[in-house]
Design a protein around this motif. Structure first.
Motif, PDB file in Angstrom:
ATOM      1  N   UNK A 122      34.212  31.242  36.060  1.00  0.00           N
ATOM      2  CA  UNK A 122      35.298  31.789  36.871  1.00  0.00           C
ATOM      3  C   UNK A 122      35.004  33.260  37.113  1.00  0.00           C
ATOM      4  N   UNK A 123      34.699  33.610  38.344  1.00  0.00           N
ATOM      5  CA  UNK A 123      34.157  34.942  38.698  1.00  0.00           C
ATOM      6  C   UNK A 123      35.207  35.719  39.486  1.00  0.00           C
ATOM      7  N   UNK A 124      35.767  36.752  38.852  1.00  0.00           N
ATOM      8  CA  UNK A 124      36.753  37.583  39.547  1.00  0.00           C
ATOM      9  C   UNK A 124      36.105  38.531  40.534  1.00  0.00           C
ATOM     10  N   UNK A 125      34.934  39.087  40.182  1.00  0.00           N
ATOM     11  CA  UNK A 125      34.353  40.158  40.987  1.00  0.00           C
ATOM     12  C   UNK A 125      35.085  41.459  40.732  1.00  0.00           C
ATOM     13  N   UNK A 126      34.942  42.408  41.647  1.00  0.00           N
ATOM     14  CA  UNK A 126      35.601  43.705  41.517  1.00  0.00           C
ATOM     15  C   UNK A 126      36.483  43.946  42.732  1.00  0.00           C
ATOM     16  N   UNK A 127      37.772  44.137  42.508  1.00  0.00           N
ATOM     17  CA  UNK A 127      38.668  44.442  43.624  1.00  0.00           C
ATOM     18  C   UNK A 127      38.413  45.869  44.087  1.00  0.00           C
ATOM     19  N   UNK A 128      38.062  46.016  45.360  1.00  0.00           N
ATOM     20  CA  UNK A 128      37.819  47.347  45.913  1.00  0.00           C
ATOM     21  C   UNK A 128      38.878  47.736  46.942  1.00  0.00           C
ATOM     22  N   UNK A 129      39.671  46.753  47.383  1.00  0.00           N
ATOM     23  CA  UNK A 129      40.763  47.054  48.315  1.00  0.00           C
ATOM     24  C   UNK A 129      41.801  45.950  48.189  1.00  0.00           C
ATOM     25  N   UNK A 130      43.064  46.348  48.086  1.00  0.00           N
ATOM     26  CA  UNK A 130      44.133  45.351  48.006  1.00  0.00           C
ATOM     27  C   UNK A 130      45.332  45.874  48.780  1.00  0.00           C
ATOM     28  N   UNK A 131      45.559  45.296  49.958  1.00  0.00           N
ATOM     29  CA  UNK A 131      46.678  45.677  50.819  1.00  0.00           C
ATOM     30  C   UNK A 131      47.490  44.432  51.131  1.00  0.00           C
ATOM     31  N   UNK A 132      48.345  44.031  50.213  1.00  0.00           N
ATOM     32  CA  UNK A 132      49.066  42.769  50.413  1.00  0.00           C
ATOM     33  C   UNK A 132      49.970  42.769  51.632  1.00  0.00           C
ATOM     34  N   UNK A 133      50.501  43.934  52.002  1.00  0.00           N
ATOM     35  CA  UNK A 133      51.382  43.988  53.177  1.00  0.00           C
ATOM     36  C   UNK A 133      50.621  43.673  54.461  1.00  0.00           C
ATOM     37  N   UNK A 134      49.292  43.827  54.411  1.00  0.00           N
ATOM     38  CA  UNK A 134      48.451  43.506  55.564  1.00  0.00           C
ATOM     39  C   UNK A 134      47.754  42.157  55.396  1.00  0.00           C
ATOM     40  N   UNK A 135      48.042  41.470  54.302  1.00  0.00           N
ATOM     41  CA  UNK A 135      47.365  40.204  54.030  1.00  0.00           C
ATOM     42  C   UNK A 135      45.886  40.383  53.769  1.00  0.00           C
ATOM     43  N   UNK A 136      45.500  41.539  53.185  1.00  0.00           N
ATOM     44  CA  UNK A 136      44.089  41.863  53.010  1.00  0.00           C
ATOM     45  C   UNK A 136      43.775  42.158  51.551  1.00  0.00           C
ATOM     46  N   UNK A 137      42.788  41.473  51.029  1.00  0.00           N
ATOM     47  CA  UNK A 137      42.262  41.791  49.706  1.00  0.00           C
ATOM     48  C   UNK A 137      40.756  41.620  49.745  1.00  0.00           C
ATOM     49  N   UNK A 138      40.037  42.538  49.110  1.00  0.00           N
ATOM     50  CA  UNK A 138      38.577  42.466  49.090  1.00  0.00           C
ATOM     51  C   UNK A 138      38.097  42.570  47.643  1.00  0.00           C
ATOM     52  N   UNK A 139      37.444  41.493  47.182  1.00  0.00           N
ATOM     53  CA  UNK A 139      36.761  41.518  45.893  1.00  0.00           C
ATOM     54  C   UNK A 139      35.265  41.383  46.163  1.00  0.00           C
ATOM     55  N   UNK A 140      34.500  42.373  45.748  1.00  0.00           N
ATOM     56  CA  UNK A 140      33.062  42.247  45.902  1.00  0.00           C
ATOM     57  C   UNK A 140      32.499  41.433  44.738  1.00  0.00           C
ATOM     58  N   UNK A 141      31.420  40.737  44.997  1.00  0.00           N
ATOM     59  CA  UNK A 141      30.809  39.843  44.028  1.00  0.00           C
ATOM     60  C   UNK A 141      30.312  38.607  44.769  1.00  0.00           C
TER      61      UNK A 141
END
Length: 372
Positions: free
Chosen positions: A103-122
């Motif tokens: 189970x690979x979380x990666x690294x969250x580099x951006x999280x904007x829930x109000x825009x429906x946007x989340x970025x986890x690199x990995x």
């Protein structure tokens, strides 16, 4: 018949201090057999690269965008996770064939829930290729596609751990104090409520590093020598986040760090520990009932100044505060264990998130499977 799988969870959180690796045998439901844990710290140079990744992600509007420098950091992050898995297997004399899934979380580099946007690199496929083990990754995105906040995801695991408290008719609240703190409350009637509660270790770490070059306040020693600066505490605790009836998940940058000269080193660390504790209490006001017991996990439980503040505040409201270890759990391993648990649930198409956890309209599964 439910299938019991062996899974390894990999967590790199908002504190960006390293990779947590934990093994779990589980059916993704009620059967949980906890295994060994290993923490693999990042060196200072790579922590600097991850901070750079936060800057590179800030202007992005597509979770799949990877400008060249960000892609390079993503690959390095993936290679470090592969090395962490190898080290874990060697340390505990396990074969890759003995593990069903990572189970690979990666690294969250951006999280904007109000825009429906989340970025986890990995890079999940690359991690599967490097380790020879199937990987479930990108577990937040499907929740956001369905209108959720994409966080927190750990509550499904917390709820599975809460059985003995439920049998006693108690309401229990798991508090994870990482870079950002979050709550999972299981009411006496079994209802699950979960949300981010406010700043955890990040503001303290940023302040101490800015002032001393050290990456955190070990044991809360620095803060323990200071006093709370009321005006600074009020500035944070009067944030609209603590007044809104709509709970939302937080990004690392949602609460700005203290500015140089606003407090002494000790007073700043003490004030920020107070803010971290008070944030939990203020956010707990939105729970259906006051918890009988708080169970604290994450690195913040090791900050004695923060824990003393939190215990005092909670006890005034009739709640008991325990560390994960005092209840038989491992406060360092819990998030990584959760990612192992979620990976197994993903393989079976079981929900990872619920209306009471992320605000999604209906329970949804998630995650992407990459095979070696």
């Amino acid at each position: 018949m439910n299938v019991i799988r062996t899974a390894i969870g990999l967590m790199s959180g908002t504190s960006m201090d390293g990779i947590d690796v934990a093994l779990l045998r589980t059916d993704g439901r009620g059967f949980i057999e906890r295994g060994p844990f290993l923490g693999v710290p990042y060196d200072a140079d790579f922590r600097g690269q991850l901070k750079r990744a936060l800057e590179l992600a800030r202007p992005l509007h597509d979770r799949n965008e990877r400008p060249s420098e960000l892609r390079e950091i993503e690959l390095e992050l993936t290679l470090r996770h592969a090395a962490a898995v190898t080290a874990f297997l060697e340390r505990f004399e396990l074969s890759p064939d003995a593990v069903d899934v990572l189970g690979f979380h990666g690294q969250t580099v951006l999280h904007r829930p109000d825009e429906g946007l989340t970025i986890q690199i990995g890079d999940g496929p690359e991690l599967a290729r490097r380790t020879g083990i199937s990987v479930v990754y990108d577990m937040r995105a499907n929740d956001m596609v369905h209108g959720g906040q994409g966080a927190p995801l750990v509550p499904a695991y917390h709820a599975a751990l809460a059985g003995k408290f439920q049998q006693a008719g108690q309401s229990v609240c798991f508090v994870n104090i990482g870079g950002i703190s979050n709550l999972t409350a299981i009411s006496s009637d079994g209802r699950i409520s979960a949300f981010d509660s406010g700043p955890g270790n990040t503001l303290i770490d940023q302040w101490v590093e800015m002032q001393t070059g050290r990456t955190y306040d070990p044991g809360g020693e620095i803060g323990g020598r200071g006093k709370v600066v009321a005006s600074l505490a009020e500035r944070y605790l009067e944030s609209p986040f603590f007044r809104s009836n709509v709970r939302r998940s937080l990004d690392r940058g949602d609460f700005a760090p203290l500015r140089p000269g606003e407090a002494s080193l000790e007073d700043g660390a003490r004030t920020l520990a107070h803010i971290a504790a008070a944030s939990i209490i203020k956010s707990a006001d939105f729970l259906p009932e006051t918890p009988s017991t708080y169970i604290v996990c994450g690195g913040g439980r090791l900050n004695r100044t923060l824990m003393a503040e939190f215990s005092t505040m909670a006890e005034r409201l009739g709640s008991n505060v325990l560390t994960a270890e005092e209840t038989g759990f491992d406060g360092d391993a819990m998030e990584a264990e959760a990612w192992a648990y979620l990976a197994v649930r993903s393989l079976d198409g079981l929900p990872l998130t619920f209306p009471g956890t992320t605000g999604v309209g209906a329970p949804v599964s998630g995650g992407v499977l990459a095979k070696p």
